[in-house]
Scaffold this motif. Structure first.
Motif, PDB file in Angstrom:
ATOM      1  N   LEU A 187       1.100  -1.217   0.063  1.00  0.00           N
ATOM      2  CA  LEU A 187      -0.068   0.381   0.341  1.00  0.00           C
ATOM      3  C   LEU A 187       0.784   1.436  -0.584  1.00  0.00           C
ATOM      4  N   HIS A 188       2.039   0.895   0.798  1.00  0.00           N
ATOM      5  CA  HIS A 188       3.183   2.416   0.547  1.00  0.00           C
ATOM      6  C   HIS A 188       3.294   2.671  -0.613  1.00  0.00           C
ATOM      7  N   LEU A 189       3.775   1.564  -0.962  1.00  0.00           N
ATOM      8  CA  LEU A 189       4.776   1.942  -2.448  1.00  0.00           C
ATOM      9  C   LEU A 189       3.109   1.882  -3.734  1.00  0.00           C
ATOM     10  N   ARG A 190       2.555   2.247  -3.602  1.00  0.00           N
ATOM     11  CA  ARG A 190       1.713   2.166  -4.746  1.00  0.00           C
ATOM     12  C   ARG A 190       0.908   3.045  -4.641  1.00  0.00           C
ATOM     13  N   ARG A 201       3.027  16.848  -1.781  1.00  0.00           N
ATOM     14  CA  ARG A 201       4.744  16.410  -1.177  1.00  0.00           C
ATOM     15  C   ARG A 201       4.689  15.998  -0.582  1.00  0.00           C
ATOM     16  N   THR A 202       5.795  15.093  -0.283  1.00  0.00           N
ATOM     17  CA  THR A 202       6.023  13.793   0.883  1.00  0.00           C
ATOM     18  C   THR A 202       7.073  14.195   2.411  1.00  0.00           C
ATOM     19  N   VAL A 203       7.320  14.027   3.132  1.00  0.00           N
ATOM     20  CA  VAL A 203       7.704  13.899   4.340  1.00  0.00           C
ATOM     21  C   VAL A 203       8.063  12.777   4.766  1.00  0.00           C
ATOM     22  N   ARG A 214       8.847   7.942   2.023  1.00  0.00           N
ATOM     23  CA  ARG A 214       8.363   8.929   3.041  1.00  0.00           C
ATOM     24  C   ARG A 214       6.880   8.979   3.168  1.00  0.00           C
ATOM     25  N   VAL A 215       6.505   9.522   3.739  1.00  0.00           N
ATOM     26  CA  VAL A 215       4.813   9.659   3.522  1.00  0.00           C
ATOM     27  C   VAL A 215       4.180  10.900   3.397  1.00  0.00           C
TER      28      VAL A 215
END
Length: 258
Positions: A187-190, A201-203, A214-215
């Motif tokens: 789920l994270h990679l998708r 934007r991701t952090v 990042r998220v």
């Protein structure tokens, strides 16, 4: 008396999955399991059920076919699936799903999904089936021990699949369901793939997904994040609410982890 009307139980002994988790050897009851342990058990099931499928979504037919027999910590359970009829509780009220055992049917778990309630909702059908499978994996081994006893878990409606205030066994089945259908790393990679295409934007922030990644930043436009959630729901074959809960559980949106 069983909650569903059944004729012959159809079983294909060639379809089987094996799972292991910390448990009490004598009774088969699971020891207290962390969310991460439940995710790992779900990963065991997913790997075995998805062997012939390369997509993100786990098809209902594939899940049912792979789980005709479940070996939980060495205890074999025949799973009799019923997907074609209405399902009711003991008072006659329609319910979404049931997992039950009968001492007169040793070694068997009876799992029913209400065909009427999930009609036109493949996301609800697979979510219900995955939840009931969680009961098979974690709760049924104890019921099928010696002496065998009657066990019955009833899923009243769709809200029960997202409720974290219910009994511990229901929360456990929900956590298993969530990781089975939308695993943290996948789920994270998708999510990041959709975020890149939308230039979100991701952090860096603590999370339970892919290490080093990042998220989503909290200050992204809400409507664009909603679009990403909708896209992920399509990818994994579940509802948007389902995805929103999993993103929160895995901490994949900044400031949201529970």
């Amino acid at each position: 008396m069983l909650l569903t009307n059944r004729t012959a139980v159809r079983h294909d002994p060639g379809m089987s999955i094996t799972v292991e988790y910390p448990h009490h050897a004598a009774s088969g009851a699971p020891r207290p399991l962390s969310a991460q342990t439940l995710w790992a058990v779900a990963a065991q099931v997913r790997r075995q059920a998805m062997t012939e499928h390369g997509a993100f979504a786990l098809p209902l037919a594939a899940l049912v076919a792979a789980t005709r027999t479940v070996s939980a910590n060495g205890r074999a359970i025949v799973v009799a699936w019923e997907l074609d009829h209405p399902v009711h509780d003991g008072s006659g009220e329609a319910v979404l799903g049931v997992c039950e055992t009968d001492p007169d049917m040793p070694g068997t778990a009876l799992v029913s999904v209400n065909a009427r309630m999930v009609a036109g909702r493949p996301d609800l059908a697979i979510s219900t089936a995955a939840h009931e499978l969680g009961h098979v994996v974690f709760d049924v081994p104890v019921a099928l021990g010696e002496p065998a006893r009657r066990y019955r878990a009833v899923t009243a409606g769709p809200s029960a699949l997202l409720d974290r205030t219910t009994a511990a066994s229901e929360r456990r089945a929900n956590e298993f369901m969530g990781a089975l259908l939308a695993p943290p790393v996948q789920l994270h990679l998708r999510m990041l793939a959709h975020a890149r295409s939308e230039r979100l934007r991701t952090v860096h922030a603590p999370h339970r997904g892919r290490q080093g990644c990042r998220v989503l930043a909290a200050d992204n436009p809400p409507e664009v994040i909603e679009g990403v959630v909708a896209a992920l729901a399509g990818d994994f074959g579940v509802s948007e609410r389902f995805i929103a809960v999993r993103l929160s559980r895995y901490g994949l949106v900044q400031g949201e982890q529970r």
